[in-house]
Motif scaffolding. Structure first.
Motif, PDB file in Angstrom:
ATOM      1  N   LYS A  68     -61.676 -93.274  -7.715  1.00  0.00           N
ATOM      2  CA  LYS A  68     -60.418 -92.902  -7.277  1.00  0.00           C
ATOM      3  C   LYS A  68     -59.669 -92.229  -8.154  1.00  0.00           C
ATOM      4  O   LYS A  68     -58.964 -92.933  -9.224  1.00  0.00           O
ATOM      5  N   LYS A  97     -54.056 -88.250  -7.657  1.00  0.00           N
ATOM      6  CA  LYS A  97     -53.622 -87.145  -7.056  1.00  0.00           C
ATOM      7  C   LYS A  97     -54.463 -85.950  -6.533  1.00  0.00           C
ATOM      8  O   LYS A  97     -54.524 -84.647  -6.519  1.00  0.00           O
ATOM      9  N   THR A  98     -55.664 -86.501  -6.171  1.00  0.00           N
ATOM     10  CA  THR A  98     -56.645 -85.443  -5.659  1.00  0.00           C
ATOM     11  C   THR A  98     -57.144 -85.744  -4.198  1.00  0.00           C
ATOM     12  O   THR A  98     -58.162 -85.299  -3.641  1.00  0.00           O
ATOM     13  N   ALA A  99     -56.138 -86.233  -3.497  1.00  0.00           N
ATOM     14  CA  ALA A  99     -56.442 -86.713  -2.048  1.00  0.00           C
ATOM     15  C   ALA A  99     -57.443 -87.843  -2.009  1.00  0.00           C
ATOM     16  O   ALA A  99     -58.106 -88.420  -0.783  1.00  0.00           O
ATOM     17  N   SER A 100     -57.523 -88.815  -2.963  1.00  0.00           N
ATOM     18  CA  SER A 100     -58.157 -89.786  -3.219  1.00  0.00           C
ATOM     19  C   SER A 100     -57.898 -90.927  -2.023  1.00  0.00           C
ATOM     20  O   SER A 100     -58.684 -91.882  -1.905  1.00  0.00           O
ATOM     21  N   SER A 101     -56.707 -91.148  -1.813  1.00  0.00           N
ATOM     22  CA  SER A 101     -56.101 -92.026  -0.691  1.00  0.00           C
ATOM     23  C   SER A 101     -56.628 -91.857   0.519  1.00  0.00           C
ATOM     24  O   SER A 101     -57.001 -92.754   1.295  1.00  0.00           O
ATOM     25  N   THR A 102     -56.879 -90.592   0.857  1.00  0.00           N
ATOM     26  CA  THR A 102     -57.435 -90.347   2.249  1.00  0.00           C
ATOM     27  C   THR A 102     -59.074 -90.738   2.202  1.00  0.00           C
ATOM     28  O   THR A 102     -59.235 -91.241   3.229  1.00  0.00           O
ATOM     29  N   ARG A 147     -59.609 -82.139  -8.454  1.00  0.00           N
ATOM     30  CA  ARG A 147     -58.454 -81.258  -7.780  1.00  0.00           C
ATOM     31  C   ARG A 147     -58.301 -79.995  -8.961  1.00  0.00           C
ATOM     32  O   ARG A 147     -58.441 -80.704 -10.188  1.00  0.00           O
ATOM     33  N   SER A 163     -48.451 -81.947  -8.844  1.00  0.00           N
ATOM     34  CA  SER A 163     -48.152 -83.014  -8.047  1.00  0.00           C
ATOM     35  C   SER A 163     -47.937 -84.280  -9.082  1.00  0.00           C
ATOM     36  O   SER A 163     -46.974 -85.044  -8.881  1.00  0.00           O
ATOM     37  N   PHE A 208     -61.537 -79.824   0.885  1.00  0.00           N
ATOM     38  CA  PHE A 208     -61.711 -81.237   1.486  1.00  0.00           C
ATOM     39  C   PHE A 208     -62.475 -81.381   2.780  1.00  0.00           C
ATOM     40  O   PHE A 208     -63.402 -82.212   2.587  1.00  0.00           O
ATOM     41  N   LYS A 223     -54.406 -86.606   6.738  1.00  0.00           N
ATOM     42  CA  LYS A 223     -53.844 -86.322   5.201  1.00  0.00           C
ATOM     43  C   LYS A 223     -53.075 -87.525   5.008  1.00  0.00           C
ATOM     44  O   LYS A 223     -51.955 -87.776   5.397  1.00  0.00           O
ATOM     45  N   LEU A 224     -53.398 -88.345   3.942  1.00  0.00           N
ATOM     46  CA  LEU A 224     -52.616 -89.488   3.503  1.00  0.00           C
ATOM     47  C   LEU A 224     -51.858 -88.844   2.012  1.00  0.00           C
ATOM     48  O   LEU A 224     -52.388 -88.214   1.405  1.00  0.00           O
ATOM     49  N   ASN A 225     -50.451 -89.903   1.791  1.00  0.00           N
ATOM     50  CA  ASN A 225     -50.015 -89.798   0.631  1.00  0.00           C
ATOM     51  C   ASN A 225     -49.602 -88.209   0.206  1.00  0.00           C
ATOM     52  O   ASN A 225     -49.491 -87.667  -0.814  1.00  0.00           O
ATOM     53  N   SER A 226     -49.441 -87.383   1.392  1.00  0.00           N
ATOM     54  CA  SER A 226     -48.986 -86.059   1.090  1.00  0.00           C
ATOM     55  C   SER A 226     -47.413 -85.985   0.872  1.00  0.00           C
ATOM     56  O   SER A 226     -46.677 -86.723   1.398  1.00  0.00           O
ATOM     57  N   ARG A 227     -46.938 -84.980   0.086  1.00  0.00           N
ATOM     58  CA  ARG A 227     -45.415 -84.909  -0.255  1.00  0.00           C
ATOM     59  C   ARG A 227     -44.813 -84.003   0.919  1.00  0.00           C
ATOM     60  O   ARG A 227     -45.561 -82.997   1.324  1.00  0.00           O
TER      61      ARG A 227
HETATM   62  N1  LIG Z   1     -57.229 -84.058   3.434  1.00  0.00           N
HETATM   63  C1  LIG Z   1     -56.307 -83.553   2.332  1.00  0.00           C
HETATM   64  N2  LIG Z   1     -56.669 -82.474   1.935  1.00  0.00           N
HETATM   65  C2  LIG Z   1     -56.039 -81.854   0.744  1.00  0.00           C
HETATM   66  N3  LIG Z   1     -55.105 -82.823  -0.207  1.00  0.00           N
HETATM   67  C3  LIG Z   1     -54.759 -83.830   0.533  1.00  0.00           C
HETATM   68  C4  LIG Z   1     -55.517 -84.345   1.804  1.00  0.00           C
HETATM   69  N4  LIG Z   1     -55.015 -85.461   1.703  1.00  0.00           N
HETATM   70  C5  LIG Z   1     -54.219 -85.817   0.627  1.00  0.00           C
HETATM   71  N5  LIG Z   1     -54.083 -84.741   0.012  1.00  0.00           N
HETATM   72  C6  LIG Z   1     -53.253 -84.429  -1.138  1.00  0.00           C
HETATM   73  O1  LIG Z   1     -53.531 -85.354  -2.206  1.00  0.00           O
HETATM   74  C7  LIG Z   1     -52.497 -85.878  -3.008  1.00  0.00           C
HETATM   75  C8  LIG Z   1     -52.314 -87.180  -3.087  1.00  0.00           C
HETATM   76  O2  LIG Z   1     -53.511 -87.582  -3.875  1.00  0.00           O
HETATM   77  P1  LIG Z   1     -54.142 -88.973  -3.913  1.00  0.00           P
HETATM   78  O3  LIG Z   1     -54.043 -89.924  -2.785  1.00  0.00           O
HETATM   79  O4  LIG Z   1     -55.189 -89.168  -4.679  1.00  0.00           O
HETATM   80  O5  LIG Z   1     -52.644 -89.717  -4.834  1.00  0.00           O
HETATM   81  S1  LIG Z   1     -52.956 -91.082  -5.688  1.00  0.00           S
HETATM   82  O6  LIG Z   1     -53.332 -90.940  -7.018  1.00  0.00           O
HETATM   83  O7  LIG Z   1     -53.446 -92.202  -5.233  1.00  0.00           O
HETATM   84  O8  LIG Z   1     -51.244 -91.630  -5.725  1.00  0.00           O
HETATM   85  C9  LIG Z   1     -51.131 -85.159  -2.346  1.00  0.00           C
HETATM   86  O9  LIG Z   1     -51.029 -83.864  -3.133  1.00  0.00           O
HETATM   87  P2  LIG Z   1     -49.683 -83.529  -3.078  1.00  0.00           P
HETATM   88  O10 LIG Z   1     -48.737 -83.290  -1.885  1.00  0.00           O
HETATM   89  O11 LIG Z   1     -49.697 -82.096  -3.806  1.00  0.00           O
HETATM   90  O12 LIG Z   1     -48.809 -84.541  -4.110  1.00  0.00           O
HETATM   91  C10 LIG Z   1     -51.652 -85.084  -0.950  1.00  0.00           C
HETATM   92  O13 LIG Z   1     -51.099 -84.119  -0.007  1.00  0.00           O
END
Ligand SMILES: Nc1ncnc2c1ncn2[C@@H]1O[C@H](COP(=O)(O)OS(=O)(=O)O)[C@@H](OP(=O)(O)O)[C@H]1O
Length: 604
Positions: free
Chosen positions: A221, A224-229, A306, A314, A397, A419-423
């Protein structure tokens, strides 16, 4: 006297070449007969000339035949060389899904010869071509079932066609040249090479009944790479199939990140209460030998990268409070004074510099103009290639999910997500082109790693799924997601945390970013609600839920311990949120306490 030595000469010649020896033997008797006649004749000078002429022809015949025989010997050698070359090519084709993957295998060899990485193996220091030839021999023996290298492969055959060999226009030329220079290949252990493993797996997924859904999985994981999704996808899959998770010790939310991973960080390892782990996916700093102690040998390793430009934007918002960022008013200001503001030995500053490399376990402190930047990038790429079966890309993604689905032999429903953890949009800061260039320079190591895997990602798409099928499946996935959003979500999409009704669905808030979440549609039946709720449960809450499910007694003890230790916090604990929110903040402290208590125990 010349004549007297002739029989000896001829016999030694005949020793070399039996047929020629017989011929020369006859010639010898002719010559002796001629000499006798010549000496008795009046025209003996003519006879001597004739004899010399015959000897000349004989010697010439011998030399010519000797040369031919030498060539034959050389040709035999040549055939072996060509065979090995051919087998080498065959081996590359078998082992790779794209030409890049082949190069990566090559670089992994370079890495294995380098001592400063965290990966060690028994063949460190051996000559690359020795190892290469041994692999060719091995493949040869496996292919033929023989133990000796006696079977010939036609040297005239062309090597198997390489897949996805187009160069990446974004790739810096220096990197391409560097790769070419380091274009050796070979793995030095007996484990299957991840890229070949992936190809074999995906091919079987398409063609035969040997495709079995994978359930031993490590997901690194990254931040800030969409890893929570993706974590949510893995959690849901594992929970629905009763799989076990390698969860952080002591109910932590991360595997003691940023410390390099150790097997004892996993709950149930030291106590030996878990027989087998299926999925490991919480934040950790990767350390393969330690991960391999916990996970079975057939585990599928994957991660996600990412674009470092978007990632840095981010990260700057999210980790604004770390020492490296705290004095900068904006990202440009930080980048302009990068090395002045950045002290690598200060805790948490790693978030500010080449964090992808850091998460994968490498040294992240390197300047763009460092002499060994290409070398270091190549070694990191090679090690990732060796340890991971698949690297996904955040910018693609949905395509990544399709590739993952094929690699794991899962169904489309298994990789669906929200999409989780988005700003919230206003907390996104559009970057100037100049800023983007500065980020690429500041994170030069990450940039190279990203470029490489962005390229290899598309090669994998092309060679393993195909553009057309990818398009079809991506649109099916989006359709399914839209349907689910319609069913599960109250507001049709993400909302600000202040608007989230159920506190258990509020995502953890940190830094200057406003992290959005979801409200559940209240008009759904119980079964659908459970499914929908899992889709939108944030990381910390879901991790705690799984921990409680997997270790009910330990979870109860933790709650009791927390209550005893801090009765004044009981109110916030009842909501469950503040405790989880503070988990990230306190985990370093707890880790140190845990480490010290272990050390003290050992010392006493
Ligand atoms: N499906 C999908 N596609 C593209 N991008 C996505 C997706 N899901 C989550 N995100 C973006 O991923 C950012 C959050 O990343 P993480 O979940 O890895 O963050 S963390 O490290 O666990 O806190 C966060 O980016 P930022 O919004 O730029 O901060 C999310 O918007």
């Amino acid at each position: 006297m010349a004549l007297s030595s002739l029989p000896v000469l001829l016999s030694s010649l005949s020793g070399h070449i039996p047929v020629l020896g017989t011929f020369l033997g006859l010639l010898f008797f002719c010559v002796v007969w001629c000499v006798r006649r010549g000496l008795c004749s009046r025209h003996h000078s003519l006879w001597i000339l004739l004899i010399l002429f015959v000897i000349c022809i004989a010697v010439q015949t011998f030399v010519a035949s000797q040369a031919r025989s030498d060539k034959l010997t050389e040709l035999t050698h040549l055939r072996i060389t060509v065979n090995k070359h051919h087998l080498f090519t065959l081996w590359k084709s078998l082992h790779s899904t794209s030409s890049l993957a082949v190069q990566q295998d090559g670089r992994s060899l370079q890495t294995e010869r380098t001592s400063d990485l965290h990966h060690h193996n028994g063949e460190y220091g051996k000559r690359s071509d020795d190892i290469l030839l041994r692999h060719v021999d091995k493949i040869f023996n496996i292919a033929t079932g023989s133990q000796t290298e006696t079977i010939k492969v036609s040297p005239g055959k062309r090597p198997l066609a390489k897949l996805g060999n187009e160069p990446n226009p974004e790739l810096p030329r220096s990197l391409v040249l560097h790769r070419a220079r380091k274009g050796l290949t070979g793995r030095t252990d007996n484990l299957p090479c991840p890229s070949s493993f992936l190809k074999a797996h995906i091919n079987s997924a398409h063609t035969s009944s040997t495709c079995h859904p994978k359930s031993h999985i490590v997901f690194l994981k990254t931040h800030k790479t969409a890893s929570s999704t993706i974590l949510n996808i893995l959690y849901r899959y594992g929970e629905s199939k009763n799989l076990t998770f390698a969860l952080p010790l002591n109910k932590q939310s991360q595997l003691f990140y940023p410390f390099s991973f150790e097997s004892r960080f996993v709950e149930g390892v030291s106590s030996r209460t878990v027989r087998e782990f299926h999925i490991m996916c919480n934040h950790m700093r990767f350390n393969k030998p330690e991960v391999a102690k916990v996970m079975p040998e057939n585990t599928f390793y994957f991660s996600i990268l990412r674009n470092p430009v978007n990632m840095m934007e981010s990260i700057f918002m999210y980790y604004k409070s770390i020492p490296a960022f705290s004095n900068a008013h904006n990202l440009d200001e930080f980048l302009d004074n990068g090395w002045k503001n950045y002290n690598s030995s200060v805790s948490n500053n790693h978030y500010a510099h080449n964090i992808l490399a850091f998460d994968f376990g490498f040294d992240n402190n390197i300047a763009a103009d460092a002499e060994d930047i290409e070398e270091r990038a190549s070694m990191a790429i090679a090690a990732i290639e060796r340890d991971f079966h698949l690297i996904l890309i955040t910018e693609y993604f949905d395509e990544s999910m399709i590739l993952l689905k094929h690699a794991l032999c899962w169904a489309l429903e298994d990789v669906v997500s929200f999409k989780l953890n988005s700003r919230r949009q206003p907390t996104h800061h559009p970057l100037l082109a100049n800023t983007a260039e500065k980020i690429k320079r500041w994170n030069a190591l990450d940039w190279r790693i990203y470029l490489h895997f962005n390229t290899s990602f598309w090669h994998k798409v092309n060679s393993l799924v195909g553009q057309e099928q990818m398009k079809r499946e991506v649109s099916q996935l989006r359709e399914l997601q839209a349907k689910l959003a319609n069913t599960c979500l109250k507001d049709g999409g993400a909302v600000d945390p202040s608007q989230i009704k159920d506190a258990r669905l509020k995502p953890f808030q940190y830094g200057s970013a406003v992290i959005q979440g979801y409200n559940l549609n209240p008009h759904i039946d119980r079964q659908t609600k459970t499914k929908c709720q899992r889709l939108i449960t944030p990381e910390l809450q879901y991790t705690e839920h799984l921990y409680t499910q997997q270790f009910p007694e330990l979870a109860a003890k933790h709650i009791q311990a927390m209550r005893n230790a801090a009765p004044q916090r009981q109110h916030s604990e009842r909501t469950g949120i503040r405790r989880m929110a503070s988990a990230r903040e306190v985990h370093h402290r707890q880790f140190r306490r845990h480490t010290f208590s272990n050390l003290n125990q050992k010392a006493s």
